[in-house]
Design an enzyme around this catalytic site. Structure first.
Site, mmCIF file in Angstrom:
data_model
loop_
_atom_site.group_PDB
_atom_site.id
_atom_site.type_symbol
_atom_site.label_atom_id
_atom_site.label_comp_id
_atom_site.label_asym_id
_atom_site.label_seq_id
_atom_site.Cartn_x
_atom_site.Cartn_y
_atom_site.Cartn_z
ATOM 1 N N LEU A 46 -0.448 9.537 4.093
ATOM 2 C CA LEU A 46 0.931 9.976 4.249
ATOM 3 C C LEU A 46 1.845 8.824 3.841
ATOM 4 C CD1 LEU A 46 0.873 11.776 7.733
ATOM 5 C CD2 LEU A 46 1.372 12.858 5.537
ATOM 6 N N ASP A 47 2.953 9.144 3.179
ATOM 7 C CA ASP A 47 3.926 8.115 2.818
ATOM 8 C C ASP A 47 4.484 7.452 4.067
ATOM 9 O OD1 ASP A 47 3.640 8.733 0.137
ATOM 10 O OD2 ASP A 47 5.312 10.152 0.128
ATOM 11 N N PRO A 48 4.987 6.206 3.955
ATOM 12 C CA PRO A 48 5.634 5.571 5.112
ATOM 13 C C PRO A 48 6.743 6.419 5.720
ATOM 14 C CG PRO A 48 5.240 3.943 3.405
ATOM 15 C CD PRO A 48 4.868 5.277 2.806
#
Length: 306
Positions: A46-48
């Site tokens: 998952l992206d930050p």
């Protein structure tokens, strides 16, 4: 001389509720240290910017991480209308601003959303981890290089409008693997004629696990500080494989499978992956091939007995 493995044998799956502004690998390494585990991996980053369901695999469960990566996903996203960014989310520089259509409500948005339900073609974001010539696209993007990306088929099972405000809307999305929510939001903004980008993204389901199954990392930290074992939070590897039918084996068939040999079983023919059980334990995954009135099982991912 063989090198000693660092960490202990830990087997199972732990679902984390990933917090904001940290990488998935950062969370993985943190949790791996908390468990003192020798081997661990996640099932799709998952992206930050994103939060929510992040299944982590330990030990024998890592053998099934690809199946989990290939599973369906669900998200809740907030889209900011009227602004396009380089990355398709709020972390990128603004590249264009346009006025948002007046009187934007659910009645006006529903026909737009309908265009994106079902089987669609989607062009991956340049800021995705999809690889081109061995390098993730985001590396090219950071160097200012645009790579041609062919559209790919994805399926949007559900696309529901949860809320609409002056220049924002919240949507719930259920989709197949490989769907980029940033690209979906950008395409919706394009269809509205004003552009859009993601300002918040929460994954609510992955590999059959939901937020109800997920633990915040600070709870794990608190348990460790109290000297409590975390092992009881793990679920068995087959918990993520319920999409596959199961077969119980015994006798010589069970012995052959455990030794990595294909077997032929009678009964209703089966095609595709199958969960195998024997002696009241999960054995692993086999690929099934129909053969007349029987099925040939070829072992693909077997777990070690404890």
């Amino acid at each position: 001389m063989s090198r000693r493995r660092k960490g202990r044998d830990v087997n199972g799956i732990l679902v984390i509720d990933k917090p904001l502004d940290v990488t998935s690998n950062g969370i993985l390494q943190q949790v791996k240290r908390l468990f003192g585990a020798a081997k661990a991996g996640h099932t799709g980053a998952l992206d930050p910017l994103a939060t929510g369901v992040l299944p982590l695999c330990f030990g024998e469960a890592t053998k099934f991480s690809q199946m989990m990566l290939d599973s369906d996903k669900a998200y809740i996203a907030t889209a900011k209308l009227g602004v396009r960014t380089e990355t398709g989310d709020s972390e990128g520089a603004v590249v264009e601003e346009k006025p948002v259509p007046a009187s934007l409500d659910s009645a006006a948005l529903e026909p737009i959303l309908e265009r994106f339900r079902g089987d669609i073609q989607q062009v991956p974001s340049m800021y995705s981890a999809l690889k081109h010539k061995g390098r993730p696209l985001y590396e090219y993007a950071r160097e200012g290089i645009e790579v041609e990306r062919p559209a790919r088929p994805v399926t949007i099972y559900e696309l529901t409008l949860l809320d609409v405000r002056d220049d924002e809307l919240d949507i719930a999305v259920s989709c197949t693997k490989g769907t980029y929510i940033r690209s979906l939001v950008e395409d919706i903004g394009e269809a509205l004629g004003c552009g859009a980008h993601v300002t918040a993204l929460r994954r609510t389901m992955a590999s059959g696990f939901t937020l109800a199954d997920a633990y915040p990392v600070d709870k794990l930290e608190a348990m460790r500080e109290r000297g409590e074992s975390l092992d009881g939070l793990l679920v068995a590897p087959d918990a993520a494989l319920s999409m596959f039918p199961e077969r119980e084996l015994s006798g010589q068939s069970l012995v052959s499978i455990i030794n990595g040999q294909p077997v032929r079983i009678s009964g209703q023919p089966v095609d595709g992956f199958v969960r195998l059980y024997g002696n009241e334990r999960f054995i692993g995954l086999a690929e099934a091939f129909p053969e007349g009135e029987a099925t040939r099982l070829v072992p693909r991912r077997l777990v070690k007995s404890s």
